[in-house]
Design an enzyme around this catalytic site. Structure first.
Site, PDB file in Angstrom:
ATOM      1  N   GLY A  17       0.792  -1.206   0.046  1.00 53.04           N
ATOM      2  CA  GLY A  17      -0.050  -0.040  -0.049  1.00 53.04           C
ATOM      3  C   GLY A  17       0.789   1.140   0.024  1.00 53.04           C
ATOM      4  CB  CYS A  19       1.070   4.059  -4.520  1.00 50.77           C
ATOM      5  SG  CYS A  19       2.579   3.523  -5.307  1.00 50.77           S
ATOM      6  N   GLY A  20      -0.433   4.537  -1.512  1.00 51.93           N
ATOM      7  CA  GLY A  20      -1.417   5.177  -0.568  1.00 51.93           C
ATOM      8  C   GLY A  20      -1.265   6.289   0.244  1.00 51.93           C
ATOM      9  CG  PHE A  21      -3.347   9.439   3.503  1.00 47.02           C
ATOM     10  CD1 PHE A  21      -2.415  10.511   3.569  1.00 47.02           C
ATOM     11  CD2 PHE A  21      -3.853   9.252   4.534  1.00 47.02           C
ATOM     12  CE1 PHE A  21      -2.328  11.428   4.551  1.00 47.02           C
ATOM     13  CE2 PHE A  21      -3.746  10.141   5.963  1.00 47.02           C
ATOM     14  CZ  PHE A  21      -2.941  11.204   5.830  1.00 47.02           C
ATOM     15  CG  ASP A  62      -5.658  -8.520  -5.963  1.00 48.61           C
ATOM     16  OD1 ASP A  62      -5.842  -8.343  -4.730  1.00 48.61           O
ATOM     17  OD2 ASP A  62      -6.683  -8.998  -6.630  1.00 48.61           O
ATOM     18  CE  LYS A 158      -7.287  -1.666   9.128  1.00 45.82           C
ATOM     19  NZ  LYS A 158      -6.021  -1.506   8.272  1.00 45.82           N
ATOM     20  N   PRO A 182      -3.462   3.442  14.611  1.00 49.81           N
ATOM     21  CG  PRO A 182      -3.316   4.004  12.446  1.00 49.81           C
ATOM     22  CD  PRO A 182      -3.332   2.996  13.516  1.00 49.81           C
ATOM     23  CB  ILE A 185      -4.431   9.003   9.588  1.00 55.25           C
ATOM     24  CG1 ILE A 185      -4.095   7.813  10.391  1.00 55.25           C
ATOM     25  CG2 ILE A 185      -3.269   9.521   9.185  1.00 55.25           C
ATOM     26  CD1 ILE A 185      -3.641   6.480   9.760  1.00 55.25           C
TER      27      ILE A 185
END
Length: 371
Positions: A17, A19-21, A62, A158, A182, A185
């Site tokens: 992940g 390339c995610g936030f 994936d 999660k 977290p 965020i």
């Protein structure tokens, strides 16, 4: 075992992940603080948030495909895996199962088979939040809330994924895992916290609040969350060095979960007003209407049902009414004691950076449109 200070490289690290936030902030922080690390970014699509560095490579993949993950891990042979990938909160339940549960288990299997030393999972602070519970200085001893007791299915998945990660610790003995939880965020590049708040201001809906603004809430700057992940990875590598020794319970990182926040719980509407102020708002408190929280909840219920029929998203939901009036803050004593975690960026500076990023992006978009 003291808090690790001597890990200068993560070796070969895969940021799932990346390339995610959150993921791309982790990649950036590794480049800044542990530049000798070799980083492989694995994401469903790797076109966004790429870092221009010879030590970073990008790979489309994936995580719900076990064969693909095993082939990727066999090829890259990472020492560390930092797993941040997760679908958007509002996607269907089947997607949450596929990515959060099945995908995480696939990554664990591929990591175990390929000799990974350290596996850090991005969980959520909400895994201990029930439908009638308020979080007041919540710590890691609070039980997970899942299944029928958990109103948000995303959060249930999660929690299931976190449990799978922690249960996989030391299987085999050389495979060490932990989870980072977290809370709220926000920062440069987020799409769930700051943009809706700024949109509320820009559409003139900033002259009211729900409740009396007496509830403390945790918001966490993304750079601090990234830092927590790096400290966790370093701590696991430190423990790996002293295997088969098992650290004291009071020092143990592997097999453990850690809340990561700014350590600055703030009154909920104070945070939102600080965001609006950074975006240009100068509304006086005397101009703000107070909406009773019970009445807001009723309105949210009606709007959800009405907009569901119309196939649209309401501007006020029951969840929003609840979150804006409840206490939700956590203790970071465990992360401080075992990881050496202290926030790098305070709340005020984090808001300034996050809002300025949005303003800069809007200006670039306007300039491009005007060309």
């Amino acid at each position: 075992m003291s808090v690790p200070q001597k890990i200068t490289s993560l070796g070969k690290v895969v940021v799932v992940g990346g390339c995610g936030f959150l993921g791309h902030h982790i990649v950036k922080l590794i480049l800044e603080r542990l530049p000798a690390s070799q980083i492989s970014v694995l994401d469903l699509r790797t076109t966004a948030n790429r870092q221009d560095s010879p030590t970073v490579s990008y790979h489309d993949g994936d995580i719900s495909d076990l064969d693909a993950m095993q082939a990727f891990f066999a090829k890259t042979k990472p020492d560390v895996v930092i797993h941040t990938a997760s679908p958007h909160f509002h996607l269907p339940a089947a997607v949450h199962d596929k990515v959060n549960v099945t995908g995480t288990k696939n990554l664990l299997k591929a990591a175990q088979d390929s000799g990974v030393k350290a596996f850090v999972y991005t969980s959520s602070a909400s895994v201990v939040l029930g439908p009638h519970t308020e979080l007041v200085n919540a710590d890691e001893t609070w039980p997970l809330v899942t299944g029928d007791a958990q109103p948000e299915y995303y959060t249930t998945t999660k929690a299931y994924a976190e449990s799978a990660v922690l249960e996989a610790n030391r299987t085999p003995t050389s495979f060490l895992t932990c989870a980072i939880r977290p809370a709220g965020i926000f920062g440069e590049g987020d799409i769930q916290v700051l943009p809706p708040m700024i949109n509320t201001y820009r559409t003139g809906k900033n002259k009211f609040q729900i409740g009396e603004n007496e509830n403390l809430f945790d918001f966490t700057y993304v750079g601090n969350v990234a830092y927590g992940h790096l400290l966790a990875a370093q701590a696991l590598l430190h423990t790996h060095r002293i295997l088969p020794t098992v650290p004291l319970d009071s020092e143990k990182v592997d097999g453990e979960a850690f809340f990561i926040t700014n350590g600055q719980p703030v009154y909920f509407w104070d945070f939102i007003r600080a965001v609006w102020h950074a975006a240009g708002d100068r509304t006086k408190l005397s101009q703000v209407w107070h909406l009773d929280k019970d009445f807001a909840y009723v309105i949210g219920t009606v709007m959800e049902n009405l907009f569901w029929v119309l196939g649209k998203k309401p501007t006020l939901t029951r969840a929003q009414a609840r979150y804006s009036t409840m206490h939700k803050y956590h203790s970071i004593k465990k992360a401080n004691a075992r990881l050496g975690y202290k926030p790098l960026v305070d709340l005020e500076e984090g808001i300034k950076r996050g809002v300025q990023y949005i303003l800069d992006q809007d200006e670039k978009a306007a300039q491009k449109k005007g060309q």
